[in-house]
Design a protein around this motif. Sequence first.
Motif, PDB file in Angstrom:
ATOM      1  N   PHE A   1      28.711 -60.053  40.858  1.00 49.34           N
ATOM      2  CA  PHE A   1      29.512 -58.920  40.422  1.00 49.34           C
ATOM      3  C   PHE A   1      29.649 -57.965  41.595  1.00 49.34           C
ATOM      4  O   PHE A   1      28.672 -57.597  42.238  1.00 49.34           O
ATOM      5  CB  PHE A   1      28.889 -58.169  39.240  1.00 49.34           C
ATOM      6  CG  PHE A   1      29.782 -57.067  38.748  1.00 49.34           C
ATOM      7  CD1 PHE A   1      30.806 -57.345  37.859  1.00 49.34           C
ATOM      8  CD2 PHE A   1      29.645 -55.777  39.223  1.00 49.34           C
ATOM      9  CE1 PHE A   1      31.662 -56.346  37.422  1.00 49.34           C
ATOM     10  CE2 PHE A   1      30.493 -54.771  38.802  1.00 49.34           C
ATOM     11  CZ  PHE A   1      31.503 -55.053  37.896  1.00 49.34           C
ATOM     12  N   GLY A   2      30.895 -57.603  41.876  1.00 47.95           N
ATOM     13  CA  GLY A   2      31.150 -56.661  42.950  1.00 47.95           C
ATOM     14  C   GLY A   2      32.581 -56.772  43.418  1.00 47.95           C
ATOM     15  O   GLY A   2      33.385 -57.516  42.862  1.00 47.95           O
ATOM     16  N   PRO A   3      32.906 -56.019  44.472  1.00 46.58           N
ATOM     17  CA  PRO A   3      34.273 -56.033  44.991  1.00 46.58           C
ATOM     18  C   PRO A   3      34.559 -57.312  45.774  1.00 46.58           C
ATOM     19  O   PRO A   3      33.661 -57.914  46.352  1.00 46.58           O
ATOM     20  CB  PRO A   3      34.307 -54.818  45.920  1.00 46.58           C
ATOM     21  CG  PRO A   3      32.895 -54.625  46.349  1.00 46.58           C
ATOM     22  CD  PRO A   3      32.053 -55.072  45.190  1.00 46.58           C
ATOM     23  N   THR A   4      35.820 -57.718  45.775  1.00 46.09           N
ATOM     24  CA  THR A   4      36.257 -58.868  46.567  1.00 46.09           C
ATOM     25  C   THR A   4      37.353 -58.487  47.547  1.00 46.09           C
ATOM     26  O   THR A   4      37.921 -59.347  48.201  1.00 46.09           O
ATOM     27  CB  THR A   4      36.754 -60.014  45.660  1.00 46.09           C
ATOM     28  OG1 THR A   4      37.835 -59.531  44.860  1.00 46.09           O
ATOM     29  CG2 THR A   4      35.643 -60.546  44.777  1.00 46.09           C
ATOM     30  N   CYS A   5      37.652 -57.193  47.642  1.00 47.78           N
ATOM     31  CA  CYS A   5      38.641 -56.725  48.600  1.00 47.78           C
ATOM     32  C   CYS A   5      38.316 -55.286  48.996  1.00 47.78           C
ATOM     33  O   CYS A   5      37.489 -54.618  48.359  1.00 47.78           O
ATOM     34  CB  CYS A   5      40.063 -56.820  48.034  1.00 47.78           C
ATOM     35  SG  CYS A   5      40.388 -55.672  46.692  1.00 47.78           S
TER      36      CYS A   5
ATOM     37  N   GLY B   1      37.196 -48.090  46.016  1.00 50.31           N
ATOM     38  CA  GLY B   1      37.291 -47.506  44.683  1.00 50.31           C
ATOM     39  C   GLY B   1      36.032 -47.636  43.852  1.00 50.31           C
ATOM     40  O   GLY B   1      35.979 -47.162  42.724  1.00 50.31           O
ATOM     41  N   GLY B   2      35.008 -48.289  44.414  1.00 46.74           N
ATOM     42  CA  GLY B   2      33.775 -48.472  43.669  1.00 46.74           C
ATOM     43  C   GLY B   2      33.920 -49.433  42.508  1.00 46.74           C
ATOM     44  O   GLY B   2      33.172 -49.365  41.539  1.00 46.74           O
ATOM     45  N   LEU B   3      34.884 -50.329  42.603  1.00 50.29           N
ATOM     46  CA  LEU B   3      35.161 -51.283  41.526  1.00 50.29           C
ATOM     47  C   LEU B   3      34.599 -52.660  41.878  1.00 50.29           C
ATOM     48  O   LEU B   3      34.174 -52.906  42.999  1.00 50.29           O
ATOM     49  CB  LEU B   3      36.669 -51.390  41.292  1.00 50.29           C
ATOM     50  CG  LEU B   3      37.389 -50.076  40.965  1.00 50.29           C
ATOM     51  CD1 LEU B   3      38.883 -50.294  40.950  1.00 50.29           C
ATOM     52  CD2 LEU B   3      36.892 -49.523  39.646  1.00 50.29           C
ATOM     53  N   GLY B   4      34.663 -53.545  40.934  1.00 50.85           N
ATOM     54  CA  GLY B   4      34.240 -54.915  41.159  1.00 50.85           C
ATOM     55  C   GLY B   4      34.515 -55.749  39.925  1.00 50.85           C
ATOM     56  O   GLY B   4      34.940 -55.224  38.899  1.00 50.85           O
ATOM     57  N   HIS B   5      34.299 -57.011  40.061  1.00 49.52           N
ATOM     58  CA  HIS B   5      34.449 -57.928  38.937  1.00 49.52           C
ATOM     59  C   HIS B   5      33.579 -59.158  39.190  1.00 49.52           C
ATOM     60  O   HIS B   5      33.075 -59.370  40.294  1.00 49.52           O
ATOM     61  CB  HIS B   5      35.925 -58.305  38.725  1.00 49.52           C
ATOM     62  CG  HIS B   5      36.520 -59.032  39.878  1.00 49.52           C
ATOM     63  ND1 HIS B   5      37.006 -58.404  41.000  1.00 49.52           N
ATOM     64  CD2 HIS B   5      36.701 -60.348  40.085  1.00 49.52           C
ATOM     65  CE1 HIS B   5      37.466 -59.309  41.851  1.00 49.52           C
ATOM     66  NE2 HIS B   5      37.290 -60.498  41.316  1.00 49.52           N
ATOM     67  N   LEU B   6      33.423 -59.979  38.163  1.00 46.93           N
ATOM     68  CA  LEU B   6      32.619 -61.192  38.248  1.00 46.93           C
ATOM     69  C   LEU B   6      33.383 -62.253  39.034  1.00 46.93           C
ATOM     70  O   LEU B   6      34.572 -62.466  38.812  1.00 46.93           O
ATOM     71  CB  LEU B   6      32.314 -61.690  36.832  1.00 46.93           C
ATOM     72  CG  LEU B   6      31.117 -62.609  36.656  1.00 46.93           C
ATOM     73  CD1 LEU B   6      29.837 -61.950  37.134  1.00 46.93           C
ATOM     74  CD2 LEU B   6      30.991 -63.007  35.194  1.00 46.93           C
ATOM     75  N   HIS B   7      32.697 -62.921  39.970  1.00 46.32           N
ATOM     76  CA  HIS B   7      33.329 -63.955  40.787  1.00 46.32           C
ATOM     77  C   HIS B   7      32.257 -64.879  41.368  1.00 46.32           C
ATOM     78  O   HIS B   7      31.067 -64.561  41.343  1.00 46.32           O
ATOM     79  CB  HIS B   7      34.132 -63.317  41.931  1.00 46.32           C
ATOM     80  CG  HIS B   7      33.301 -62.477  42.853  1.00 46.32           C
ATOM     81  ND1 HIS B   7      33.005 -61.165  42.590  1.00 46.32           N
ATOM     82  CD2 HIS B   7      32.693 -62.775  44.024  1.00 46.32           C
ATOM     83  CE1 HIS B   7      32.247 -60.673  43.560  1.00 46.32           C
ATOM     84  NE2 HIS B   7      32.039 -61.633  44.443  1.00 46.32           N
TER      85      HIS B   7
END
Length: 100
Positions: free
Chosen positions: A35-39, A45-51
Amino acid sequence: MLLSGTQYLHAKPGERDELNCPVCETKCDVKRNCFGPTCFAESVGGLGHLHDRFTCPHRDEDWHHYASQLIAQKHDCASRRVRELIDLDLQETLERRVVL
């Protein structure tokens, strides 16, 4: 799949069983369900997603960085003859796995 430079490859969780490095074609190591940013934008932006994150086991070696630079130069070069010379250097670097 998202290519982030030549350091990491990202894919949706479970989307790929394996990936090969776009520089040296070695099978990448994989870390699943990160979980975390990929770009850059997500990072800022302090965002992220599962990857799933794939990394080349050679990514920190000098010859790998050099090969990556040659690939970038080849893409930016307008001259067919110069691209052919870059290809020769690239092939030799990947075969010997040393900076020439």
